[in-house]
Design a protein around this motif. Structure first.
Motif, PDB file in Angstrom:
ATOM      1  N   SER A  16       2.332  -5.605   9.195  1.00 50.19           N
ATOM      2  CA  SER A  16       3.586  -4.878   8.990  1.00 50.19           C
ATOM      3  C   SER A  16       3.412  -3.422   9.413  1.00 50.19           C
ATOM      4  O   SER A  16       3.441  -3.096  10.588  1.00 50.19           O
ATOM      5  N   LEU A  17       3.188  -2.558   8.441  1.00 48.79           N
ATOM      6  CA  LEU A  17       2.947  -1.156   8.774  1.00 48.79           C
ATOM      7  C   LEU A  17       1.524  -0.979   9.269  1.00 48.79           C
ATOM      8  O   LEU A  17       0.592  -1.600   8.754  1.00 48.79           O
ATOM      9  N   THR A  18       1.321  -0.130  10.260  1.00 46.58           N
ATOM     10  CA  THR A  18      -0.026   0.148  10.745  1.00 46.58           C
ATOM     11  C   THR A  18      -0.651   1.264   9.906  1.00 46.58           C
ATOM     12  O   THR A  18       0.035   1.969   9.145  1.00 46.58           O
ATOM     13  N   GLY A  19      -1.938   1.429  10.073  1.00 47.53           N
ATOM     14  CA  GLY A  19      -2.608   2.536   9.391  1.00 47.53           C
ATOM     15  C   GLY A  19      -2.052   3.880   9.818  1.00 47.53           C
ATOM     16  O   GLY A  19      -1.974   4.821   9.022  1.00 47.53           O
TER      17      GLY A  19
ATOM     18  N   PRO B 244      -3.108  12.165   0.608  1.00 54.13           N
ATOM     19  CA  PRO B 244      -4.520  11.767   0.494  1.00 54.13           C
ATOM     20  C   PRO B 244      -5.228  11.922   1.833  1.00 54.13           C
ATOM     21  O   PRO B 244      -4.609  11.948   2.892  1.00 54.13           O
ATOM     22  N   ALA B 245      -6.545  12.015   1.756  1.00 53.36           N
ATOM     23  CA  ALA B 245      -7.344  12.019   2.988  1.00 53.36           C
ATOM     24  C   ALA B 245      -7.430  10.586   3.523  1.00 53.36           C
ATOM     25  O   ALA B 245      -7.553   9.638   2.743  1.00 53.36           O
TER      26      ALA B 245
ATOM     27  N   ALA C 133       0.836  -1.208   0.000  1.00 52.06           N
ATOM     28  CA  ALA C 133       0.000   0.000   0.000  1.00 52.06           C
ATOM     29  C   ALA C 133       0.867   1.254   0.000  1.00 52.06           C
ATOM     30  O   ALA C 133       0.592   2.217  -0.725  1.00 52.06           O
ATOM     31  N   LYS C 134       1.936   1.226   0.810  1.00 53.35           N
ATOM     32  CA  LYS C 134       2.818   2.394   0.891  1.00 53.35           C
ATOM     33  C   LYS C 134       3.430   2.707  -0.476  1.00 53.35           C
ATOM     34  O   LYS C 134       3.479   3.867  -0.901  1.00 53.35           O
ATOM     35  N   GLU C 135       3.883   1.658  -1.176  1.00 53.75           N
ATOM     36  CA  GLU C 135       4.500   1.855  -2.494  1.00 53.75           C
ATOM     37  C   GLU C 135       3.486   2.419  -3.487  1.00 53.75           C
ATOM     38  O   GLU C 135       3.778   3.321  -4.273  1.00 53.75           O
TER      39      GLU C 135
ATOM     40  N   GLU D  72       1.143   8.732   8.753  1.00 56.89           N
ATOM     41  CA  GLU D  72       2.297   9.579   9.052  1.00 56.89           C
ATOM     42  C   GLU D  72       3.194   9.724   7.823  1.00 56.89           C
ATOM     43  O   GLU D  72       3.723  10.808   7.533  1.00 56.89           O
ATOM     44  N   TYR D  73       3.352   8.616   7.072  1.00 57.55           N
ATOM     45  CA  TYR D  73       4.173   8.641   5.850  1.00 57.55           C
ATOM     46  C   TYR D  73       3.568   9.592   4.805  1.00 57.55           C
ATOM     47  O   TYR D  73       4.258  10.433   4.223  1.00 57.55           O
TER      48      TYR D  73
END
Length: 482
Positions: free
Chosen positions: A61-64, A78-79, A41-43, A69-70
Motif C-alpha cells: 500500500s503505502l511505501t516507506g 520520528p527519525a 503503521a501510518k495510523e 513524507e507523511y
C-alpha cells in the motif's frame, strides 16, 4: 527511559529477524509496535508518537517514502531508517532528500543495524538535551507556559502518575557542591532537575495512588547539612510549572525569617493579605505625612513577619507598598511586584535585616524633618564595617545616606572623634594585617580583599600608616613569632 521504535515491513520474516537479533534495550530502544501493514503503521505513528521508525521502502500500500513524507509534516517527526533491496537503490537519493536518518540494503547485516542505531541514539540524546534546555530557558527566563508533562516528555521520562511537586534550594546561601549532592538523594521516582542563577530545582513525580515519599537518605542529608528546602503544593501534569517554581522559591527562603522545618511546604494561607491592618496603618500614616510612624513600623517589621509566620514575599510586599507610596510611581526599588521580587532581593541582600535597613534609609531620606537627624554616626559606622572591603569612597557613603559629603564627615567626626576617611582606611588595614598574618595569600590578593583595587596605592597607604611595606610587615611578623 528507552526510545520508542516501530518496525514496518511487508515481509514478516524481516521483522522477526530484527526482533530476534538486535539487542534493542542495550542500544536504548524499545520496539513498541511492528506491522506488515503500512496503512496501519501510518495510523499508529500518529497515535504512539515513536522516536524512530525502521521501514521497508516498497510495500503493497503505502511505501516507506510515503510514510517518511507523511511524518515530516508532524510537529515532532520520528527519525527514519529505510531498508530496501539492491534493485531499489534508486530510492536512496529520494529517501535522504526527504530527511531519512539512514538507508540500509537488504539483507541487513546485524552489525550495520547496530551501528546505525548507536548513531541514532547519540542524535536522539543530543536532541533530548537540547529540547529540555530550551524548555528550561522558556520556564526560568521567559516564564513561558510549559507544563510538567511537556518537560518530562522532552527528557524522554515516563511519569508514573499525574501529580508533581517542585523542591527548590537557594544556592547563594549554601555550599553548592553539598546542595547538589543532597538533591541527588531525593530521587525516588521520575525526576527532572532545573537550575538558574539563584536556585536548584527538583521536579518530582508522585506515582498514582501513592503519597509523596522522600528517601530517608535525602531527609537525613538535609538535616545533617543544614540545607533548607522549599516545596511547592502538589499540581497536575497539565499545570504550568513556573507557578510552582515560584512557590518553591518562596518556601525555600523561609529560613531568612525564622527556623522552619528543613523541608518547608509552601502554604498560601500563610500569606499576608492586602486587607491586613498593617496596610491600613501605612495608608493613614502616608496620608498624614507621618514619617516617624512608618519608620517605627518598618523597624518592627521582621518581628511582625516572624510572629505570624509570614513569608519573605510578605516582607518584600510591605516594602513594595512603602516604596511605591514614597515615590508616587508604579515601579518600586525592586522594579517588580510579586514573586519575581525574590530574585532581585537575593541579588542585593544576604538577610531580611539588610533589606529592612535599606527601607529605613529610604524612609529617613524621604521625609524632610527626618533627613540627616535620623542618620546616626552608628548607622554610618555599621555601613562602613559591612562594606569596607568593597570599592567605596567617602563620597559613595554620603550618596548612600543621601547626605552632603562635608556634612556626613562632620557628623561622623563629632560623634566618634575620627575622620570618616581615616576610619575607612583603619578598617581596611586591619583586614589586610589579619590576612598577612594568618594566610598565604599573595599581597595583591590581600589588597583586593581589603577594598583596594589598586595594588600600588594599597602599598603606599600601608607604608604610610605602618612605616613598612606589606611584604616587610609580614616578614617581621613571622620573625617575631619564631
Amino acid at each position: 527511559m528507552l526510545y520508542k521504535l516501530m518496525i514496518v515491513d511487508d515481509e514478516i520474516w524481516v521483522i522477526r529477524g530484527l526482533l530476534k537479533t538486535i539487542p534493542w534495550k542495550e542500544l536504548g530502544f524499545e520496539v513498541v509496535y511492528h506491522t506488515t501493514d503500512s496503512d496501519s503503521a501510518k495510523e499508529n505513528i500518529a497515535l504512539l508518537r515513536p522516536d524512530a521508525v525502521i521501514s521497508d521502502i516498497r510495500m503493497a500500500s503505502l511505501t516507506g517514502l510515503d510514510l517518511l513524507e507523511y511524518t515530516s509534516k508532524l510537529e515532532e517527526p520520528p527519525a527514519f531508517i529505510l531498508i530496501s533491496a539492491y534493485e531499489e537503490f534508486e530510492y536512496a537519493h529520494k529517501a535522504l532528500k526527504l530527511g531519512a536518518f539512514d538507508y540500509l540494503i537488504k539483507p541487513v547485516k546485524k552489525s550495520d543495524m547496530i551501528h546505525v542505531l548507536e548513531k541514532l541514539r547519540a542524535v536522539l540524546d543530543e536532541k533530548k538535551d537540547s529540547l529540555t534546555e530550551k524548555l528550561e530557558k522558556q520556564i526560568l527566563e521567559q516564564h513561558g507556559e510549559v507544563s510538567a508533562g511537556e518537560l518530562f516528555q522532552s527528557g524522554n521520562i515516563e511519569p508514573a502518575g499525574n501529580r508533581f511537586v517542585i523542591m527548590g534550594c537557594a544556592k547563594k546561601y549554601f555550599d553548592i557542591h553539598i546542595t547538589m549532592n543532597v538533591f541527588k538523594l531525593c530521587v525516588a521516582g521520575p525526576t527532572v532537575f532545573l537550575e538558574d542563577n539563584q536556585f536548584l530545582y527538583c521536579i518530582l513525580n508522585i506515582p498514582d495512588g501513592k503519597e509523596l515519599k522522600l528517601s530517608s537518605g535525602f531527609i537525613s542529608a538535609v538535616a545533617e547539612n543544614m540545607v533548607f528546602i522549599g516545596m511547592s503544593v502538589p499540581f497536575s501534569g497539565d499545570d504550568m510549572v513556573y507557578t510552582y517554581i515560584q512557590q518553591a522559591r518562596c518556601a525555600a527562603l523561609q529560613f531568612l525569617l525564622e527556623v522552619p522545618d528543613e523541608i518547608n511546604m509552601y502554604q498560601e494561607e500563610r500569606r499576608l493579605s492586602k486587607k491586613d491592618e498593617i496596610f491600613h496603618i501605612l495608608q493613614e500614616a502616608f496620608s498624614l505625612g507621618k514619617g516617624e510612624i512608618i519608620l517605627h513600623l518598618v523597624q518592627g517589621l521582621p518581628d511582625f513577619i516572624r510572629k505570624n509566620h509570614y513569608t519573605i514575599l510578605d516582607l518584600i510586599g510591605v516594602g513594595n507598598y512603602i516604596c511605591i507610596n514614597l515615590t508616587g510611581q508604579d515601579e518600586d526599588i525592586f522594579q517588580k511586584m510579586g514573586m519575581e521580587s525574590i530574585l532581585i532581593f537575593m541579588e542585593r541582600y544576604k538577610s531580611a535585616e539588610d533589606y529592612v535597613l535599606d527601607l529605613e534609609n529610604v524612609i529617613k531620606t524621604s521625609f524632610p524633618e527626618m533627613r540627616g537627624e535620623c542618620v546616626s554616626a552608628e548607622d554610618i559606622r555599621k555601613y562602613v564595617d559591612k562594606h569596607y572591603m568593597e570599592k567605596i569612597l567617602v563620597g559613595d557613603i554620603a550618596k548612600y545616606f543621601h547626605m552632603d559629603l562635608n556634612y556626613i564627615s562632620r557628623l561622623f567626626k563629632k560623634k566618634t572623634g575620627k575622620n570618616l576617611k581615616d576610619y575607612l582606611t583603619e578598617k581596611r588595614l586591619e583586614k589586610a594585617q589579619y590576612l598577612l598574618a594568618n594566610t598565604e595569600m599573595k599581597v595583591y590578593e590581600i589588597s583586593e580583599a581589603s577594598g583596594y583595587m589598586d595594588y600600588f596605592y594599597f602599598t603606599r597607604v600601608f607604608r604610610k600608616i605602618t612605616g613598612t611595606t606589606p611584604s616587610e610587615w609580614r616578614e617581621k611578623r613571622k620573625a617575631s613569632e619564631k
